[in-house]
Design an enzyme around this catalytic site. Structure first.
Site, PDB file in Angstrom:
ATOM      1  CD1 TRP A 156      -2.146  -2.081   0.301  1.00  0.00           C
ATOM      2  CD2 TRP A 156      -3.116  -1.145   2.093  1.00  0.00           C
ATOM      3  NE1 TRP A 156      -3.262  -2.820   0.606  1.00  0.00           N
ATOM      4  CE2 TRP A 156      -3.878  -2.269   1.700  1.00  0.00           C
ATOM      5  CE3 TRP A 156      -3.549  -0.403   3.200  1.00  0.00           C
ATOM      6  CZ2 TRP A 156      -5.046  -2.660   2.377  1.00  0.00           C
ATOM      7  CZ3 TRP A 156      -4.698  -0.801   3.875  1.00  0.00           C
ATOM      8  CH2 TRP A 156      -5.435  -1.912   3.455  1.00  0.00           C
ATOM      9  CE  LYS A 157       4.670   1.022  -4.250  1.00  0.00           C
ATOM     10  NZ  LYS A 157       5.131   1.401  -5.571  1.00  0.00           N
TER      11      LYS A 157
ATOM     12  CG  HIS B  18       9.936  -0.809  -2.397  1.00  0.00           C
ATOM     13  ND1 HIS B  18      10.008   0.396  -3.045  1.00  0.00           N
ATOM     14  CD2 HIS B  18       8.928  -1.500  -2.979  1.00  0.00           C
ATOM     15  CE1 HIS B  18       9.062   0.434  -3.982  1.00  0.00           C
ATOM     16  NE2 HIS B  18       8.402  -0.697  -3.969  1.00  0.00           N
TER      17      HIS B  18
ATOM     18  CD  GLU C 244       8.572  -4.259  -6.361  1.00  0.00           C
ATOM     19  OE1 GLU C 244       7.351  -4.395  -6.470  1.00  0.00           O
ATOM     20  OE2 GLU C 244       9.085  -3.399  -5.621  1.00  0.00           O
TER      21      GLU C 244
ATOM     22  N   GLY D 235       5.311   2.057 -10.751  1.00  0.00           N
ATOM     23  CA  GLY D 235       4.449   3.240 -10.774  1.00  0.00           C
ATOM     24  C   GLY D 235       4.474   4.012 -12.079  1.00  0.00           C
TER      25      GLY D 235
ATOM     26  CB  SER E 202       3.329  -1.044 -14.158  1.00  0.00           C
ATOM     27  OG  SER E 202       3.845   0.226 -13.809  1.00  0.00           O
TER      28      SER E 202
ATOM     29  N   GLY F  96      -0.054   0.214  -6.865  1.00  0.00           N
ATOM     30  CA  GLY F  96      -1.281   0.968  -7.133  1.00  0.00           C
ATOM     31  C   GLY F  96      -2.547   0.125  -7.236  1.00  0.00           C
TER      32      GLY F  96
HETATM   33  P1  13P Z   1       3.127  -0.337  -8.826  1.00  0.00           P
HETATM   34  O1  13P Z   1       2.346  -1.631  -8.940  1.00  0.00           O
HETATM   35  O2  13P Z   1       2.287   0.808  -8.398  1.00  0.00           O
HETATM   36  O3  13P Z   1       3.945  -0.101 -10.047  1.00  0.00           O
HETATM   37  O4  13P Z   1       4.171  -0.571  -7.619  1.00  0.00           O
HETATM   38  C1  13P Z   1       4.974  -1.685  -7.613  1.00  0.00           C
HETATM   39  C2  13P Z   1       5.717  -1.747  -6.331  1.00  0.00           C
HETATM   40  O5  13P Z   1       6.597  -0.940  -6.080  1.00  0.00           O
HETATM   41  C3  13P Z   1       5.321  -2.782  -5.366  1.00  0.00           C
HETATM   42  O6  13P Z   1       6.232  -2.861  -4.317  1.00  0.00           O
END
Ligand code: 13P
Length: 259
Positions: A10-11, A95, A167, A173, A212, A234
């Site tokens: 969820w950041k 991360h 990632e 994002g 993404s 997201g």
């Molecule tokens: P997004 O899915 O928003 O690109 O983020 C990926 C992410 O950083 C998951 O840790």
């Protein structure tokens, strides 16, 4: 046989209202899901509320970071003991937000990996290359160094019941995911690299893709043999989308892992 894991990161998003509603909606949609492990990682401030809201559900609680220390004069940090105490299981470390904004090194992140293992928690080790590293052909080199920081200090056995999340930074994002073929090639390499030390460990380790992931690209990503789920940013903030991604993993892995 590996069991896929889809986890929502969820950041820095949430409120008491949002936690309540999103978890209620996720529980409704994922009530009968089997064939995929599911976890959510809300901000630390909401972990207790989320744990309460998840009572009796199959959705596991995750967290977004941990400190290398277990307790003491470390203002503002969260320890592995605390995460264990509150019932969190999957803990994201390394991360790119932390690597970038907090200047965390591969070696420092390996210490976080160690402290999580010492408490019986599951590290979700994020690795991945920048856009420039990608375009100059350094992807494997960067991922190797990030993994070796753990391998060289803790050994291959540390990856038993651990998770790696590939990632690529340029995909996070941005709406510009790695293609399934690109991601599969890196995942395959990561597994091969671990297998050089211990093939059984490499075979069981969960390697998630992150960057993404959406309802449109999830199924194709999961159809790749070495993509064992996703770390979703997201799209994990919308119950409908997150549930669609999880169901895509269930469907894809039924055929991929058995074929
Ligand atoms: P997004 O899915 O928003 O690109 O983020 C990926 C992410 O950083 C998951 O840790």
């Amino acid at each position: 046989m590996r069991h896929p894991l889809v986890m929502g990161n969820w950041k820095l998003n949430g409120s008491t209202k949002m936690v309540k509603e999103l978890i209620r909606n996720l529980r409704n949609k994922l009530n009968s899901v089997s064939g995929c492990n599911v976890a959510i990682a809300p901000p630390a401030l909401y972990l207790a509320q989320a744990k309460q809201a998840l009572t009796g559900s199959k959705i596991a609680l995750g967290a977004q970071d941990v400190d290398v220390n277990l307790s003491g004069a470390f203002t503002g940090y969260t320890s592995a003991e605390m995460l264990k105490d509150i019932g969190a299981k999957y803990i994201i470390i390394g991360h790119s937000d932390h690597r970038t904004y907090h200047k965390e090194s591969d070696e420092f992140i390996a210490k976080k990996f160690a402290v999580l293992k010492s408490q019986g928690l599951t590290p979700v080790l994020c690795i991945g290359e920048s856009k420039e590293e990608n375009s100059t052909g350094k992807t494997k080199q960067v991922c190797t160094h990030q993994i070796d920081a753990v391998l060289n200090t803790l050994g291959a056995s540390a990856f038993e019941n651990s998770v790696i999340a590939y990632e690529p930074i340029w995909a996070i994002g941005t709406g510009k995911s790695a293609t399934p073929t690109q991601a599969q090639a890196v995942h395959k390499y990561i597994r091969y690299h671990l297998a050089k030390q211990d093939s059984a460990i490499a075979e069981q380790v969960i390697i998630q893709y992150g960057g993404s992931v959406t309802t449109s690209n999830a199924a194709e990503l999961f159809s790749q043999p070495d993509i064992d789920g996703a770390l979703v940013g997201g799209a994990s903030l919308k119950a409908d989308d997150f549930a669609t991604i999880i169901n895509a993993a269930v469907t894809a892995k039924k055929t991929v892992y058995l074929s």
